[in-house]
Design a protein around this motif. Structure first.
Motif, mmCIF file in Angstrom:
data_model
loop_
_atom_site.group_PDB
_atom_site.id
_atom_site.type_symbol
_atom_site.label_atom_id
_atom_site.label_comp_id
_atom_site.label_asym_id
_atom_site.label_seq_id
_atom_site.Cartn_x
_atom_site.Cartn_y
_atom_site.Cartn_z
ATOM 1 N N TYR A 34 21.564 -3.571 10.934
ATOM 2 C CA TYR A 34 22.772 -2.748 11.067
ATOM 3 C C TYR A 34 23.181 -2.246 9.676
ATOM 4 C CZ TYR A 34 23.126 -4.470 15.832
ATOM 5 O OH TYR A 34 22.874 -4.754 17.153
ATOM 6 N N THR A 35 22.439 -1.276 9.183
ATOM 7 C CA THR A 35 22.590 -0.856 7.794
ATOM 8 C C THR A 35 23.407 0.414 7.602
ATOM 9 O OG1 THR A 35 20.464 0.262 7.950
ATOM 10 C CG2 THR A 35 20.454 -1.979 7.060
ATOM 11 N N ASP A 36 23.617 1.195 8.662
ATOM 12 C CA ASP A 36 24.426 2.413 8.528
ATOM 13 C C ASP A 36 25.907 2.053 8.575
ATOM 14 O OD1 ASP A 36 22.215 4.057 8.357
ATOM 15 O OD2 ASP A 36 22.201 4.524 10.492
ATOM 16 N N ASP A 37 26.714 2.916 8.000
ATOM 17 C CA ASP A 37 28.168 2.745 8.010
ATOM 18 C C ASP A 37 28.779 3.870 8.833
ATOM 19 O OD1 ASP A 37 28.283 0.543 6.035
ATOM 20 O OD2 ASP A 37 27.509 2.079 4.683
ATOM 21 N N PHE A 38 29.691 3.515 9.728
ATOM 22 C CA PHE A 38 30.345 4.499 10.575
ATOM 23 C C PHE A 38 31.831 4.554 10.274
ATOM 24 C CE2 PHE A 38 26.445 3.823 12.812
ATOM 25 C CZ PHE A 38 26.190 5.007 13.470
ATOM 26 N N LEU A 39 32.395 5.740 10.476
ATOM 27 C CA LEU A 39 33.841 5.888 10.389
ATOM 28 C C LEU A 39 34.318 6.605 11.628
ATOM 29 C CD1 LEU A 39 34.859 9.012 9.489
ATOM 30 C CD2 LEU A 39 33.837 8.278 7.369
ATOM 31 N N GLN A 40 35.573 6.344 11.963
ATOM 32 C CA GLN A 40 36.146 6.935 13.159
ATOM 33 C C GLN A 40 36.702 8.307 12.812
ATOM 34 O OE1 GLN A 40 38.446 4.041 15.166
ATOM 35 N NE2 GLN A 40 39.216 5.471 16.687
ATOM 36 N N VAL A 41 36.169 9.360 13.464
ATOM 37 C CA VAL A 41 36.635 10.724 13.252
ATOM 38 C C VAL A 41 37.922 10.945 14.048
ATOM 39 C CG1 VAL A 41 36.063 13.167 13.534
ATOM 40 C CG2 VAL A 41 34.291 11.536 12.844
ATOM 41 N N CYS A 48 28.368 8.836 11.186
ATOM 42 C CA CYS A 48 27.527 8.030 10.307
ATOM 43 C C CYS A 48 27.718 8.551 8.880
ATOM 44 C CB CYS A 48 26.063 8.128 10.725
ATOM 45 S SG CYS A 48 24.958 7.228 9.614
ATOM 46 N N ILE A 49 28.133 7.700 7.988
ATOM 47 C CA ILE A 49 28.400 8.121 6.611
ATOM 48 C C ILE A 49 27.105 8.518 5.892
ATOM 49 C CG2 ILE A 49 29.251 7.344 4.355
ATOM 50 C CD1 ILE A 49 31.272 5.620 5.895
ATOM 51 N N GLN A 50 26.011 7.844 6.171
ATOM 52 C CA GLN A 50 24.762 8.098 5.460
ATOM 53 C C GLN A 50 24.201 9.496 5.723
ATOM 54 O OE1 GLN A 50 25.589 5.132 6.651
ATOM 55 N NE2 GLN A 50 25.480 3.952 4.770
ATOM 56 N N LYS A 89 21.350 1.961 13.823
ATOM 57 C CA LYS A 89 22.207 0.788 13.942
ATOM 58 C C LYS A 89 23.117 0.712 12.721
ATOM 59 C CE LYS A 89 20.033 -3.031 15.239
ATOM 60 N NZ LYS A 89 18.983 -4.063 15.388
ATOM 61 N N GLY A 90 24.385 0.438 12.977
ATOM 62 C CA GLY A 90 25.308 0.356 11.860
ATOM 63 C C GLY A 90 26.566 -0.399 12.213
ATOM 64 N N LEU A 91 27.537 -0.316 11.305
ATOM 65 C CA LEU A 91 28.780 -1.051 11.427
ATOM 66 C C LEU A 91 29.985 -0.124 11.333
ATOM 67 C CD1 LEU A 91 27.917 -3.979 8.996
ATOM 68 C CD2 LEU A 91 27.711 -3.962 11.486
ATOM 69 N N LEU A 92 31.020 -0.490 12.037
ATOM 70 C CA LEU A 92 32.322 0.166 11.957
ATOM 71 C C LEU A 92 33.332 -0.941 11.684
ATOM 72 C CD1 LEU A 92 34.300 2.597 12.484
ATOM 73 C CD2 LEU A 92 34.340 1.807 14.870
ATOM 74 N N VAL A 93 34.089 -0.820 10.593
ATOM 75 C CA VAL A 93 35.106 -1.806 10.240
ATOM 76 C C VAL A 93 36.448 -1.079 10.184
ATOM 77 C CG1 VAL A 93 35.852 -3.504 8.539
ATOM 78 C CG2 VAL A 93 33.411 -3.137 8.913
ATOM 79 N N VAL A 94 37.322 -1.393 11.147
ATOM 80 C CA VAL A 94 38.608 -0.700 11.272
ATOM 81 C C VAL A 94 39.704 -1.692 11.654
ATOM 82 C CG1 VAL A 94 37.694 1.601 11.806
ATOM 83 C CG2 VAL A 94 38.006 -0.040 13.641
ATOM 84 N N GLU A 95 40.955 -1.248 11.533
ATOM 85 C CA GLU A 95 42.099 -2.118 11.802
ATOM 86 C C GLU A 95 42.332 -2.373 13.290
ATOM 87 O OE1 GLU A 95 45.599 -0.893 9.681
ATOM 88 O OE2 GLU A 95 44.539 -0.913 7.771
ATOM 89 N N ASP A 96 41.809 -1.524 14.156
ATOM 90 C CA ASP A 96 41.993 -1.691 15.598
ATOM 91 C C ASP A 96 40.646 -1.760 16.293
ATOM 92 O OD1 ASP A 96 44.860 -1.498 15.613
ATOM 93 O OD2 ASP A 96 44.636 0.645 15.234
ATOM 94 N N VAL A 97 40.661 -2.249 17.519
ATOM 95 C CA VAL A 97 39.450 -2.237 18.327
ATOM 96 C C VAL A 97 39.121 -0.788 18.649
ATOM 97 C CG1 VAL A 97 38.462 -2.922 20.545
ATOM 98 C CG2 VAL A 97 39.919 -4.500 19.286
ATOM 99 N N CYS A 98 37.857 -0.431 18.614
ATOM 100 C CA CYS A 98 37.402 0.934 18.893
ATOM 101 C C CYS A 98 37.955 1.389 20.247
ATOM 102 C CB CYS A 98 35.881 0.973 18.893
ATOM 103 S SG CYS A 98 35.216 2.629 19.008
#
Length: 104
Positions: A34-41, A48-50, A89-98
Motif C-alpha cells: 500500500y505505497t500510494d497516497d490518496f487524498l479526498q477531493v 492518488c497523489i503520486q 494500492k494505497g492509503l488515505l489518512v483523514v480525520e473522518d471515516v471515508c
C-alpha cells in the motif's frame, strides 16, 4: 502526590502509544504494497497523489484499518486502505471515516 505522579506517567505511556499507532500502520501497510497516497477531493472522489489520477469512491475498495493520534496536527485520524480496480494500492489518512463507508 505519588498518585498524581503515577497518573501522569500512565498518561504519558498512553500518549506515546497513540502517537506510534499511525506510524506503525503506515510502515506495516507500505510493506504490504500500500505505497500510494490518496487524498479526498470531495465526498465522491479520491485522488492518488503520486499520479494525480482521480477515482470515484464507488470504484474503490476502501477499508478502515484503525484510528490513531497525529502529532503534527494534534488530531485523531483514521487510516484507510485503498485498492483501485487496476491493482493500485494505497492509503488515505483523514480525520473522518471515508464517506462511502458511512453510507453502508
Amino acid at each position: 502526590m505519588n498518585n498524581l505522579k503515577i497518573s501522569v506517567m500512565k498518561s504519558l505511556k498512553t500518549f506515546k502509544k497513540m502517537n506510534r499507532t499511525l506510524t506503525k500502520w503506515v510502515i506495516d501497510l507500505h510493506g504490504k504494497g500500500y505505497t500510494d497516497d490518496f487524498l479526498q477531493v470531495n465526498n465522491q472522489r479520491l485522488r492518488c497523489i503520486q499520479n494525480s489520477e482521480d477515482f470515484p469512491i464507488t470504484d474503490l475498495n476502501i477499508k478502515v484499518i484503525d484510528q490513531g493520534f497525529d502529532q503534527l496536527t494534534q488530531t485523531y485520524k483514521y487510516i484507510h486502505t485503498i485498492e483501485t480496480m487496476d491493482g493500485g494500492k494505497g492509503l488515505l489518512v483523514v480525520e473522518d471515516v471515508c464517506p462511502s463507508l458511512l453510507a453502508n
